[in-house]
Design an enzyme around this catalytic site. Structure first.
Site, mmCIF file in Angstrom:
data_model
loop_
_atom_site.group_PDB
_atom_site.id
_atom_site.type_symbol
_atom_site.label_atom_id
_atom_site.label_comp_id
_atom_site.label_asym_id
_atom_site.label_seq_id
_atom_site.Cartn_x
_atom_site.Cartn_y
_atom_site.Cartn_z
ATOM 1 N N GLY A 12 1.415 -1.129 0.000
ATOM 2 C CA GLY A 12 -0.084 0.058 0.171
ATOM 3 C C GLY A 12 0.783 1.113 -0.567
ATOM 4 O O GLY A 12 0.510 2.595 0.591
ATOM 5 N N SER A 13 1.599 0.847 -0.630
ATOM 6 C CA SER A 13 2.289 2.815 -0.663
ATOM 7 C C SER A 13 2.000 3.764 -1.755
ATOM 8 O O SER A 13 2.156 5.071 -1.249
ATOM 9 C CB SER A 13 4.024 2.095 -1.521
ATOM 10 O OG SER A 13 4.194 1.354 -2.434
ATOM 11 N N ASN A 14 1.680 3.517 -2.485
ATOM 12 C CA ASN A 14 0.819 3.953 -3.796
ATOM 13 C C ASN A 14 -0.604 4.588 -2.612
ATOM 14 O O ASN A 14 -0.917 5.463 -2.377
ATOM 15 C CB ASN A 14 0.480 3.756 -4.181
ATOM 16 C CG ASN A 14 1.357 3.623 -5.784
ATOM 17 O OD1 ASN A 14 2.246 4.313 -5.290
ATOM 18 N ND2 ASN A 14 1.351 2.381 -6.859
ATOM 19 N N MET A 89 -3.142 -6.461 -7.983
ATOM 20 C CA MET A 89 -2.560 -7.346 -8.824
ATOM 21 C C MET A 89 -3.872 -8.988 -9.252
ATOM 22 O O MET A 89 -3.204 -9.049 -9.967
ATOM 23 C CB MET A 89 -1.475 -7.952 -8.155
ATOM 24 C CG MET A 89 -0.336 -7.310 -7.365
ATOM 25 S SD MET A 89 0.294 -5.748 -8.421
ATOM 26 C CE MET A 89 0.956 -7.503 -9.574
ATOM 27 N N THR A 107 -2.165 2.796 -11.768
ATOM 28 C CA THR A 107 -0.587 2.979 -12.382
ATOM 29 C C THR A 107 -0.012 1.525 -12.817
ATOM 30 O O THR A 107 -0.689 0.479 -12.145
ATOM 31 C CB THR A 107 -0.060 3.588 -10.749
ATOM 32 O OG1 THR A 107 0.297 2.973 -9.911
ATOM 33 C CG2 THR A 107 -0.604 4.249 -10.186
ATOM 34 N N HIS A 108 1.104 1.357 -13.239
ATOM 35 C CA HIS A 108 2.319 1.037 -13.883
ATOM 36 C C HIS A 108 2.929 0.860 -13.826
ATOM 37 O O HIS A 108 3.653 2.051 -14.597
ATOM 38 C CB HIS A 108 1.247 0.363 -15.116
ATOM 39 C CG HIS A 108 1.858 -0.562 -16.303
ATOM 40 N ND1 HIS A 108 1.765 -2.669 -15.578
ATOM 41 C CD2 HIS A 108 3.076 -1.155 -17.099
ATOM 42 C CE1 HIS A 108 2.042 -3.131 -15.879
ATOM 43 N NE2 HIS A 108 3.063 -2.633 -17.126
ATOM 44 N N ASP A 140 -9.232 -0.397 -18.637
ATOM 45 C CA ASP A 140 -10.714 -0.835 -19.828
ATOM 46 C C ASP A 140 -10.403 -2.613 -19.390
ATOM 47 O O ASP A 140 -9.683 -3.292 -18.482
ATOM 48 C CB ASP A 140 -9.948 -0.061 -21.270
ATOM 49 C CG ASP A 140 -8.775 -1.325 -22.214
ATOM 50 O OD1 ASP A 140 -8.228 -2.007 -21.271
ATOM 51 O OD2 ASP A 140 -8.551 -0.504 -22.864
ATOM 52 N N ASP A 144 -3.423 -3.542 -19.214
ATOM 53 C CA ASP A 144 -2.661 -2.857 -18.962
ATOM 54 C C ASP A 144 -2.719 -1.470 -20.054
ATOM 55 O O ASP A 144 -1.782 -1.658 -21.407
ATOM 56 C CB ASP A 144 -0.910 -2.934 -18.345
ATOM 57 C CG ASP A 144 -1.487 -3.497 -16.879
ATOM 58 O OD1 ASP A 144 -1.845 -2.764 -16.545
ATOM 59 O OD2 ASP A 144 -0.323 -4.221 -16.855
#
Length: 197
Positions: A12-14, A89, A107-108, A140, A144
């Site tokens: 959970g850093s983001n 994930m 995010t990727h 979508d 990715d």
């Protein structure tokens, strides 16, 4: 004020970056709930910031679609303006994407369309890439493949290990996600327009 529901699977850093940003009165978004598909360590961040959380375990359901229906029901309880997959994930079932798009972003750790999938950093190193980066995109039904909101390049340094490169990427990923959410909240990014590209 843009309301955010954040989905996580790991540390959970983001999520923490968004929680810290949204604790600033000047930041135009607030995290209202956190969801996970595992008993994720990152749920501790939600607890620390006194944000409600929920977990929907795929193993508790007979099918991926049934899991997706319950996940969507939990999300809909909060009526968020934006759903942020931040280290989530698991690929969402099409019905979930259809219900939420285009107000669901991810995010990727690569410059999409290069190196999609779960091993983007490892794949970039294996390919001998000299640059990689971070992408924030609309989700979508593909893996990715959604429309790009913003990207930032990161140099691959000689001798980089997967861990070293990924740690540098994560720093930029957190900054870029916080800025992307701000831009959406302030109307500088129109998700419908982005999704229509």
């Amino acid at each position: 004020m843009l309301s955010l529901l954040v989905l996580i699977s790991g540390g959970g850093s983001n999520l923490r970056a968004l929680l810290e940003a949204s604790s600033d009165p000047g930041y135009p978004a607030r995290v209202i709930a956190v969801g996970s598909d595992t008993e994720a360590d990152g749920l501790a961040h939600a607890e620390e910031f006194q944000i409600p959380s929920f977990t929907v375990l795929p193993t508790a359901f007979e099918s991926r679609a049934a899991w997706g229906d319950e996940l969507l029901a939990q999300i809909d309880r909060w009526s968020p303006d934006l759903v942020v997959c931040a280290g989530f994930m698991r690929i969402l079932p099409p019905a979930v994407v259809t219900a939420l798009a285009p107000r669901i972003i991810n995010t990727h750790p690569a410059l999409l369309p290069a190196f999609p999938g779960a091993h983007a950093v490892r794949d970039a190193l294996a390919a001998g890439a000299r640059t990689t980066g971070v992408t924030v995109h609309v989700i979508d039904e593909g893996v990715d493949t959604g429309p790009v909101i913003v990207q930032r390049e990161i140099a691959v340094l000689p001798g980089d290990t997967e861990h070293e490169l990924h740690e540098r990427i994560k720093v930029v990923e957190r900054e870029l996600l916080v800025q992307a959410v701000r831009d959406i909240a302030e109307g500088l990014v129109d998700l419908k327009e982005t999704a229509a590209r």
